[in-house]
Design a protein around this motif. Structure first.
Motif, mmCIF file in Angstrom:
data_model
loop_
_atom_site.group_PDB
_atom_site.id
_atom_site.type_symbol
_atom_site.label_atom_id
_atom_site.label_comp_id
_atom_site.label_asym_id
_atom_site.label_seq_id
_atom_site.Cartn_x
_atom_site.Cartn_y
_atom_site.Cartn_z
ATOM 1 N N GLN A 373 0.821 -1.206 0.000
ATOM 2 C CA GLN A 373 0.000 0.000 0.000
ATOM 3 C C GLN A 373 0.859 1.263 0.000
ATOM 4 O O GLN A 373 0.537 2.242 -0.663
ATOM 5 C CB GLN A 373 -0.934 -0.015 1.201
ATOM 6 N N ASN A 374 1.978 1.221 0.732
ATOM 7 C CA ASN A 374 2.856 2.381 0.751
ATOM 8 C C ASN A 374 3.454 2.652 -0.625
ATOM 9 O O ASN A 374 3.626 3.804 -1.032
ATOM 10 C CB ASN A 374 3.981 2.187 1.778
ATOM 11 N N LEU A 375 3.780 1.563 -1.345
ATOM 12 C CA LEU A 375 4.314 1.722 -2.695
ATOM 13 C C LEU A 375 3.307 2.421 -3.596
ATOM 14 O O LEU A 375 3.674 3.187 -4.484
ATOM 15 C CB LEU A 375 4.690 0.351 -3.275
ATOM 16 N N CYS A 376 2.044 2.143 -3.367
ATOM 17 C CA CYS A 376 0.991 2.804 -4.138
ATOM 18 C C CYS A 376 0.792 4.244 -3.663
ATOM 19 O O CYS A 376 0.578 5.146 -4.471
ATOM 20 C CB CYS A 376 -0.313 2.016 -4.030
ATOM 21 N N SER A 377 0.870 4.457 -2.371
ATOM 22 C CA SER A 377 0.612 5.793 -1.816
ATOM 23 C C SER A 377 1.602 6.827 -2.332
ATOM 24 O O SER A 377 1.244 7.987 -2.529
ATOM 25 C CB SER A 377 0.663 5.745 -0.288
ATOM 26 N N CYS A 380 1.768 8.790 -7.568
ATOM 27 C CA CYS A 380 0.546 9.523 -7.885
ATOM 28 C C CYS A 380 -0.205 8.931 -9.066
ATOM 29 O O CYS A 380 -1.350 9.306 -9.321
ATOM 30 C CB CYS A 380 0.862 10.995 -8.155
ATOM 31 N N SER A 381 0.418 8.005 -9.798
ATOM 32 C CA SER A 381 -0.297 7.345 -10.893
ATOM 33 C C SER A 381 -0.992 6.073 -10.429
ATOM 34 O O SER A 381 -1.787 5.497 -11.172
ATOM 35 C CB SER A 381 0.672 7.002 -12.030
ATOM 36 N N CYS A 382 -0.703 5.631 -9.204
ATOM 37 C CA CYS A 382 -1.274 4.391 -8.676
ATOM 38 C C CYS A 382 -2.630 4.677 -8.036
ATOM 39 O O CYS A 382 -2.746 5.547 -7.168
ATOM 40 C CB CYS A 382 -0.333 3.757 -7.657
ATOM 41 N N LEU A 383 -3.640 3.931 -8.461
ATOM 42 C CA LEU A 383 -4.995 4.147 -7.965
ATOM 43 C C LEU A 383 -5.519 2.980 -7.141
ATOM 44 O O LEU A 383 -6.611 3.068 -6.574
ATOM 45 C CB LEU A 383 -5.949 4.386 -9.138
ATOM 46 N N SER A 393 3.160 -10.864 -3.440
ATOM 47 C CA SER A 393 3.269 -10.128 -4.706
ATOM 48 C C SER A 393 2.356 -8.903 -4.678
ATOM 49 O O SER A 393 1.202 -8.990 -4.264
ATOM 50 C CB SER A 393 2.890 -11.023 -5.885
ATOM 51 N N CYS A 394 2.900 -7.792 -5.148
ATOM 52 C CA CYS A 394 2.183 -6.521 -5.136
ATOM 53 C C CYS A 394 1.991 -6.042 -6.565
ATOM 54 O O CYS A 394 2.965 -5.853 -7.305
ATOM 55 C CB CYS A 394 2.977 -5.481 -4.341
ATOM 56 N N TYR A 395 0.741 -5.886 -6.980
ATOM 57 C CA TYR A 395 0.404 -5.393 -8.308
ATOM 58 C C TYR A 395 -0.204 -4.003 -8.176
ATOM 59 O O TYR A 395 -1.112 -3.794 -7.372
ATOM 60 C CB TYR A 395 -0.610 -6.304 -8.998
ATOM 61 N N GLU A 802 14.650 1.420 -0.348
ATOM 62 C CA GLU A 802 13.482 0.627 0.020
ATOM 63 C C GLU A 802 12.469 0.590 -1.119
ATOM 64 O O GLU A 802 11.816 -0.425 -1.359
ATOM 65 C CB GLU A 802 12.845 1.212 1.278
ATOM 66 N N ILE A 803 12.328 1.723 -1.808
ATOM 67 C CA ILE A 803 11.478 1.774 -2.997
ATOM 68 C C ILE A 803 12.278 2.451 -4.110
ATOM 69 O O ILE A 803 13.148 3.283 -3.838
ATOM 70 C CB ILE A 803 10.157 2.551 -2.745
ATOM 71 N N PRO A 804 12.034 2.106 -5.370
ATOM 72 C CA PRO A 804 12.783 2.729 -6.463
ATOM 73 C C PRO A 804 12.350 4.173 -6.661
ATOM 74 O O PRO A 804 11.200 4.518 -6.420
ATOM 75 C CB PRO A 804 12.411 1.867 -7.679
#
Length: 871
Positions: A373-377, A380-383, A393-395, A802-804
């Protein structure tokens, strides 16, 4: 006699002359319109045997939009259209000239044309296979409709690798729809928003030979084929029943349909995907699609906690009106996240699936749900996301969310979540509704509410009592702001439990040896080195030129720094408020400020030391924004306010300009604060100031850490960055070779030449990948729109790996080009013997919010003096 002849000519000219259909060829200076050719289809040209016809045609029941079409005559099926995205009215005109085909309205307004041609057109031909050709005088083909397909291919037509079919919106609206059929060297695939959702090779009916590369797709009397080796090898084949004439069409439903025509009968030979729920937008945005084995049409519904939107929308929205669905930042109508209080995820539950999980790799494997969820947060293109419990696995669901598939026969562990923005609940729309609710108001509430009000008042009193301590601090500030008043004498005796030690002025005068050793200076005073009686080395900030704002900043600094403790924040040990004297006592940072180390004559900072400084500074800001009881916006992030201790441990200092915000608050400052070169654009447009303002400033600092130079300094480029290295003159360079570094960083990012941005003093002791990481993060931080900037928590995660790092949005960085131009103009004036301030105009009109107006204001709004608070 002459009068009679004139009358006859006048009479004939008032009678409409209707065209008649021509066969196979027409020649330049030919025109056609639906009004002119008034048969059932408006056709003006037929193929030799009448199998196909060209027409100015309206496919819908309402005669509104007309298109230049090629039509299969027997079935009246459109196989090609020219101006699908630019229809004309019934009087729209098609013209054939020696330059090609053009379509305009009657008034001459342009709609569509063929591209520029190498030779003059001699004739236009409609062939027996439905190909519309433009020929030269030697019968050579200048242009053909088969090479410019729309949504259909016919027998005899080749869809080559690199070509595509695009669906129409509907049968009577030929404008470009959502779906594409693309052909690659290995397969034919259907795509939505650039994402694959079906491949021909998936079909059980398909025979595949993967030893050869695909060259083109075609449909013939026996099936659908992908050919290689010039047509001699079948790579993928779907055999179908024999048919004299058939087409392959990308339908508006998002399915590839092969249709046979026998007389007036139409038969579907093949559909892919056969399951309509595999089409991404089968049930609209967020609609739950359930396959119906008894019907070709899937059943649609909304997930729990969602319902259909208003105004006949086909998409689902949260049932609770206080929740809103964000819009991707790739959209021109993207959401302004600062208008919302927080971000939450609404779960879709088990048994749901999304088409991308079968065609794309997970964005990240082996992570927990919170990280997913943090990767999505932070994107700004992640909905939304889909998360697999067993594999971790995270999609990501990016840019636009399509339909959700309900898995009735597959029990997997996928969990779906939709990102939502939480704002203020909407109010009642009209008084009629309110009156109706008042009539239905239960009688028992009339009895209970008065007692509820008493309890609420008691709770409010308790809250006010809890908040009385900050109010007392406000009273102290009020006393400080009037030091000459009698009440100021009481200030000498005040103490605040839990806050730093209160010193007497004589104690600090002795500790600093009468303020002998100055180690820094700022807009409101100077900083001196001191030693306390217990041999603790301290830095004493002596505030002069106090003024009313300085008095406020003094109390603010005590209130903020005294209550927070973090390894990357300078610790306030004490203060002095005696008479008119105002001093702050900090822990001593033995390596001084970052600007002296980075821009001075100190030994060069190695890359790993720069990494530690950037990471420490980011952690300190992230704590201010997210780790405190109240969000704290620093407002003056710059190298001078980043102090260094042993092993180059970075600590944020100078909170004199800080703004305390509630967790959900985004506030407006009444006066500009900060330092030129680090001010975010929103300072200049009276926009909301939030923690994203600090993110912008940090991005500017990060660029300086990379380059080892001031972003706005008047320094020429090194020899490695001259025209021979960069090719064309860069827009970041003035005629004298002066550079506005943020713009130069943007240009080098666009060209992928990151090593040219590194501090030349490093002499190659840094990799291009390391510099690229810092530059990408910095450019993301300095996006013009605050909502596109990452949070400092996300910046820390990106710096730590931690995230790209996310990709910078080029459209939100164009303002740097205007800033660079103003810098170059000001620099040229100084080179000519003037001053940069001579270029600065009166205060800009801050009501404008465009990039150009912001850029014009940027250097004219701020004087060359720093306007920061006490240091």
């Amino acid at each position: 006699m002459e009068f009679i002849l004139f009358f006859l000519i006048l009479s004939l000219s008032s009678i409409p002359v209707f065209g008649f259909t021509l066969t196979e060829f027409v020649y330049p200076n030919f025109t056609a319109s639906n009004f002119q050719f008034v048969d059932s289809t408006g056709s003006f040209l037929v193929s030799r045997n009448g199998t196909f016809k060209a027409a100015i045609f309206n496919p819908g029941p309402e005669q509104v939009n007309f298109y230049l079409c090629v039509i299969h005559a027997e079935s009246n099926t459109i196989i090609w259209s020219a101006n699908g995205d630019a229809p004309v009215s019934t009087s729209g005109i098609m013209r054939l000239t020696k330059n090609g085909i053009s379509i305009t309205e009657k008034d001459g307004s342009f709609k569509w044309s063929t591209p520029p041609l190498k030779l003059a057109v001699y004739a236009m031909q409609l062939t027996e296979v439905g190909n519309l050709l433009l020929l030269d005088q030697f019968n050579g083909t200048l242009w053909q409709s088969f090479n410019n397909p729309t949504d259909t291919i016919v027998i005899g037509q080749k869809l080559r690798v690199g070509m595509m079919l695009s669906s129409a919106i509907a049968g009577d609206d030929l404008s470009t729809g959502r779906y594409r059929l693309s052909l690659t060297t290995s397969d034919a695939m259907l795509q939505w928003q650039g994402l694959t959702y079906w491949k021909l090779s998936m079909e059980t009916k398909a025979y595949t030979n993967s030893n050869y590369a695909v060259e083109y797709m075609s449909v013939n009397q026996t099936g659908l084929y992908l050919f290689g080796q010039g047509g001699s090898v079948v790579v993928i084949m779907v055999n179908l029943l024999q048919s004299t004439f058939r087409i392959a069409k990308l339908d508006g439903s998002g399915q590839l349909i092969v249709i046979s025509f026998v007389g007036s009968d139409i038969k579907r030979d093949f559909v892919g995907p056969v399951d309509g729920c595999r089409v991404p937008y089968a049930c609209g945005g967020l609609g739950v699609c359930t396959s119906d084995v008894l019907s070709d049409n899937p059943k649609c519904s909304c997930p729990a906690n969602f319902n259909l939107g208003s105004h006949n929308s086909s998409s689902c929205v949260p049932s609770d009106s206080s929740y809103s669905l964000p819009v991707s930042c790739h959209s021109t109508n993207h959401s302004n996240l600062s208008n919302y209080s927080s971000m939450l995820y609404i779960g879709l539950g088990y048994g749901m699936d999304y088409f991308t999980t079968d065609f794309t790799k997970p964005f990240r494997d082996g992570v927990n749900l919170s990280i997913c969820q943090n990767l999505c947060s932070v994107d700004c293109s992640c909905l939304g996301i889909f998360y697999a419990n067993l594999s971790g696995s995270c999609y990501k669901l990016e840019d636009e969310i399509g339909s959700i598939m309900l898995r009735t026969s597959r029990n997997d562990d996928l969990l779906g979540f939709v990102k939502t923005l939480v704002g203020v609940s909407t109010t009642l729309e009209n008084n009629d509704n309110f009156d109706q609710e008042a009539e239905d108001f239960p009688l028992v509430a009339i009895v209970i509410l008065p007692f509820t009000g008493i309890f609420l008042l008691m709770a409010l009193g308790f809250i006010l009592w809890i908040r009385s301590r900050p109010q007392r601090m406000g009273k102290i500030e009020s006393k400080i702001s009037q030091p000459s008043s009698p009440s100021s004498e009481n200030l000498d005796a005040f103490s605040i439990p839990g806050l730093p030690v209160r010193f007497q002025y004589k104690q600090l005068k002795a500790a600093t040896d009468n303020f002998k050793t100055q180690i820094g200076t700022g807009g409101f005073g100077a900083v001196y080195k001191g030693v306390l009686p217990d041999n603790t080395v301290v830095a004493v900030k002596k505030i002069i030129n106090l003024g009313i704002q300085g008095q406020r900043d003094f109390c603010t600094e005590i209130a903020i720094i005294g209550n927070i403790h973090h390894i990357n924040l300078v610790k306030l040990k004490g203060f002095c408020a005696q008479g008119r004297q105002r001093l702050l006592v900090y822990e001593y940072m033995n390596r001084g400020s970052l600007d002296r180390t980075l821009f001075g004559h100190a030994p060069v900072l190695e890359w790993q030391e720069r990494v530690e400084i950037a990471l420490g500074s980011a952690r300190g800001l992230a704590y201010l924004h997210s780790g405190c009881e109240q969000k704290i916006v620093h407002c003056d992030v710059k190298p001078e306010n980043i102090l260094l201790h042993d092993n180059f441990q970075a600590k944020i200092s100078d909170f004199g300009l800080s703004k305390l915000l509630n967790r959900e608050e985004s506030s407006l400052f009444t006066t500009m604060r900060g330092t030129r070169g680090y001010l975010a654009p929103e300072w200049l447009t009276s926009s909301a100031i939030s923690d994203k303002t600090d993110v912008y400033s940090f991005g500017m600092v990060l660029l300086e850490i990379v380059s080892g130079r001031k972003n706005c300094s008047l320094r020429t480029l090194s020899h490695s960055l001259d025209d021979s290295a960069t090719g064309d003159h860069s827009s970041s360079l003035s005629a004298q070779g002066l550079v506005y570094f943020p713009l130069f960083a943007l240009e080098m990012h666009e060209q992928g030449r990151y090593l040219e941005l590194a501090d030349p003093k490093l002499e190659g002791r840094v990799s291009g990948g390391d510099v690229e990481k810092f530059v990408r993060i910095a450019l993301c931080c300095v996006h013009e729109e605050p909502c596109l900037r990452p949070t400092m928590v996300s910046v820390v995660s990106m710096l730590e790996g931690e995230i790209p790092p996310t990709a910078p949005r080029m459209e939100s960085l164009n303002f740097l080009r205007f800033y660079g131009r103003r810098f170059s103009e000001a620099s040229n004036v100084e080179e000519a013997g003037g001053q940069i301030d001579a270029m600065l105009y009166p205060q800009a009109n801050t009501s404008h919010t465009t990039s150009r107006s912001i850029s014009n204001a940027y250097f004219s709004y701020i004087s060359s003096q720093q306007i920061s608070g006490p240091r």
